[in-house]
Design a protein around this motif. Sequence first.
Motif, mmCIF file in Angstrom:
data_model
loop_
_atom_site.group_PDB
_atom_site.id
_atom_site.type_symbol
_atom_site.label_atom_id
_atom_site.label_comp_id
_atom_site.label_asym_id
_atom_site.label_seq_id
_atom_site.Cartn_x
_atom_site.Cartn_y
_atom_site.Cartn_z
ATOM 1 N N MET A 44 31.689 36.101 47.479
ATOM 2 C CA MET A 44 30.203 35.725 47.082
ATOM 3 C C MET A 44 29.507 36.926 46.744
ATOM 4 N N ARG A 45 28.391 36.864 46.089
ATOM 5 C CA ARG A 45 27.633 37.886 45.502
ATOM 6 C C ARG A 45 27.257 38.769 46.611
ATOM 7 N N ALA A 46 26.675 38.301 47.782
ATOM 8 C CA ALA A 46 26.252 39.027 48.831
ATOM 9 C C ALA A 46 27.299 39.925 49.256
ATOM 10 N N VAL A 47 28.575 39.340 49.486
ATOM 11 C CA VAL A 47 29.534 40.219 49.903
ATOM 12 C C VAL A 47 29.972 41.541 48.933
ATOM 13 N N ARG A 48 29.941 41.113 47.592
ATOM 14 C CA ARG A 48 30.043 42.240 46.544
ATOM 15 C C ARG A 48 29.099 43.104 46.482
ATOM 16 N N GLU A 49 27.856 42.857 46.833
ATOM 17 C CA GLU A 49 26.644 43.845 46.754
ATOM 18 C C GLU A 49 26.824 44.601 48.000
ATOM 19 N N LEU A 50 27.166 44.030 49.165
ATOM 20 C CA LEU A 50 27.393 44.982 50.486
ATOM 21 C C LEU A 50 28.506 46.126 50.106
ATOM 22 N N GLU A 51 29.635 45.584 49.589
ATOM 23 C CA GLU A 51 30.585 46.632 49.411
ATOM 24 C C GLU A 51 30.259 47.636 48.447
ATOM 25 N N GLU A 52 29.619 47.091 47.390
ATOM 26 C CA GLU A 52 29.317 47.961 46.294
ATOM 27 C C GLU A 52 28.287 49.162 47.192
ATOM 28 N N ALA A 53 27.347 48.679 47.889
ATOM 29 C CA ALA A 53 26.280 49.568 48.309
ATOM 30 C C ALA A 53 26.689 50.424 49.438
ATOM 31 N N TRP A 54 27.750 50.175 50.108
ATOM 32 C CA TRP A 54 28.550 51.020 51.207
ATOM 33 C C TRP A 54 29.368 52.131 50.252
ATOM 34 N N GLY A 55 30.072 51.509 49.314
ATOM 35 C CA GLY A 55 30.673 52.496 48.454
ATOM 36 C C GLY A 55 29.814 53.602 47.903
ATOM 37 N N GLU A 56 28.622 53.154 47.503
ATOM 38 C CA GLU A 56 27.810 54.216 46.767
ATOM 39 C C GLU A 56 27.149 54.936 47.982
ATOM 40 N N TYR A 57 26.862 54.584 49.086
ATOM 41 C CA TYR A 57 26.217 55.417 50.254
ATOM 42 C C TYR A 57 27.376 56.319 50.834
ATOM 43 N N ALA A 65 34.571 44.426 52.887
ATOM 44 C CA ALA A 65 33.868 43.913 53.943
ATOM 45 C C ALA A 65 34.619 42.729 54.611
ATOM 46 N N ALA A 66 34.799 42.994 55.806
ATOM 47 C CA ALA A 66 35.516 42.270 56.993
ATOM 48 C C ALA A 66 34.685 41.662 58.058
ATOM 49 N N ASN A 67 35.294 40.726 58.764
ATOM 50 C CA ASN A 67 34.613 39.857 59.797
ATOM 51 C C ASN A 67 34.149 40.692 61.164
ATOM 52 N N SER A 68 34.825 41.815 61.165
ATOM 53 C CA SER A 68 34.375 42.969 62.314
ATOM 54 C C SER A 68 35.014 44.357 61.871
ATOM 55 N N GLY A 69 34.538 45.186 62.901
ATOM 56 C CA GLY A 69 34.925 46.384 62.913
ATOM 57 C C GLY A 69 36.323 46.619 63.476
ATOM 58 N N THR A 70 36.720 45.815 64.268
ATOM 59 C CA THR A 70 38.017 45.635 64.748
ATOM 60 C C THR A 70 39.242 45.404 63.720
ATOM 61 N N LEU A 200 23.739 41.394 62.494
ATOM 62 C CA LEU A 200 23.080 40.634 63.367
ATOM 63 C C LEU A 200 24.111 39.783 64.046
ATOM 64 N N GLY A 201 25.109 39.193 63.456
ATOM 65 C CA GLY A 201 26.445 38.768 63.944
ATOM 66 C C GLY A 201 27.312 39.828 64.149
ATOM 67 N N GLU A 202 28.601 39.229 63.390
ATOM 68 C CA GLU A 202 29.645 40.251 63.424
ATOM 69 C C GLU A 202 29.753 40.666 61.915
ATOM 70 N N GLY A 203 30.626 41.855 61.748
ATOM 71 C CA GLY A 203 30.957 42.057 60.495
ATOM 72 C C GLY A 203 31.777 43.630 60.554
ATOM 73 N N GLY A 204 32.359 43.976 59.548
ATOM 74 C CA GLY A 204 33.048 45.428 59.474
ATOM 75 C C GLY A 204 33.210 45.723 57.976
ATOM 76 N N LEU A 205 33.458 47.031 57.929
ATOM 77 C CA LEU A 205 33.573 47.714 56.566
ATOM 78 C C LEU A 205 34.891 48.545 56.486
ATOM 79 N N PHE A 206 35.756 48.263 55.596
ATOM 80 C CA PHE A 206 36.805 49.112 55.508
ATOM 81 C C PHE A 206 36.549 50.111 53.968
ATOM 82 N N ALA A 207 36.903 51.424 54.114
ATOM 83 C CA ALA A 207 36.805 52.143 53.055
ATOM 84 C C ALA A 207 37.996 53.298 52.644
ATOM 85 N N THR A 208 38.252 53.298 51.701
ATOM 86 C CA THR A 208 39.223 54.544 51.181
ATOM 87 C C THR A 208 38.966 54.835 49.589
ATOM 88 N N ARG A 209 39.662 55.988 49.581
ATOM 89 C CA ARG A 209 39.645 56.636 48.182
ATOM 90 C C ARG A 209 40.709 56.361 47.403
#
Length: 437
Positions: A44-57, A65-70, A200-209
């Motif tokens: 969904m759009r909100a998921v893509r926007e989060l991924e793009e923003a973390w990539g930019e940051y 984006a994942a459902n937890s840091g684990t 607020l609930g649960e979520g996670g972010l994976f990133a790589t080059r």
Amino acid sequence: MLALDGGTRLVPEGAVAPWPHIVDADRKAVLDALDAATPWHWPMRAVRELEEAWGEYTSMPYVLAANSGTAALHMAIAAAGVEPGDEVLVPADTFLASASCVLQANAIPVFVDTDIDTFALDPALIEERITSRTRAIIAVDLNGLPADHDALAAVAERHGLTLIEDAAQAHGATYRGRPVGSLGAMSGASLNGSKTLSALGEGGLFATRDEEQFKLARRVLMFGEELPGQGRDYNARIMGWNYRIDVLAAAFARSQLARLPEMTRAREANGAALTAALAGVPGIRPPVVPADRTHVYFFYPLLVMPEELGLDPADVPVEAFRDALEEAVNAEGLGIMRWQPRPVPAQTLFQDLRGYGRGCPWTCGHAAPGHAYRPEEYPVSEEICRRRLVLGQSFSSLGPPNDEGTMRLFADVFHKVLVEERDALLALARRRAAEAP
């Protein structure tokens, strides 16, 4: 008089704002995502926007984006090519997920002791733990302070290992000018509601080059599928999971990320103000911040030092003083607690070696024989766990809207308990020592 003994508590009810700090922009982001959630589709759009923003940051070109840091850490382990019987180096003092993600790959966590000042993996101890089976190092940015990533990267490069950053507790912090989330070959970050970047609930972010690592991680994220283009071919190439983030959590995290620099400045200022206000208060050691990095104080860790008060450990053990201090500070209205009361290798999972049944992965035929986890091999981590109390998270947050005035109130509690009412605290500590089995 201590509040515990009937005195007036120093911190009034409601004086400390909880974390996360929620504003109208966050509420609007979640409602907008709710309105856009049908017809259901992925991503969904909100998921893509989060991924793009973390990539930019982070300047990391590939983000999931994942459902937890684990889940994000498990994806990183898989993307690093870790297979059954391989070994991964993990700090002994951390949260379980830094090690359990290795078990999820049917691989073996090998623990390394930590640094007494930074609470992070000690680079000087890494090489003695490396074997022919070692494939990766997990560097944890604990409490909100980055590990010494350049020193760890040098070890990893010498031995051909993958350096994975566990950034779960330190979003917003920097190491030598580089943001957390960008400090390893890959990173996994948590968006748990308590974290400095919260879903607020649960979520996670994976990133790589690396694009190939990204593809491997994406398979783990979504049922082992390849996901060509925007469609699905419903053909699992590997064993995959359903690690997709909830769209409302993604929208909330994306909104919070827009304010992360501002919230980080507040955290840094609050932590520095609290440390300055605690100068000269005996019996505790505030966190150390090396000059080459910043701290965002997911936790504000304190080490209790009863020796500074002239206590004889034969009379009042460290544990009794720690528990008395925790009890007295909480009674004053300031939330403080123990966190990780033992090193991870001392947890039952690693002592019993039951794993996920019949002793696997240690007994599944791929691991080197003879693995055992002896807590005494990690003396610094043991000492940290014995002495540590923490402020922070949601119950005594260093995040906004709490400010330097709030930090002075925090410091007033410690001054009252450890200076003004020291005799009452020591009497309580002696009672707790006498009550101990």
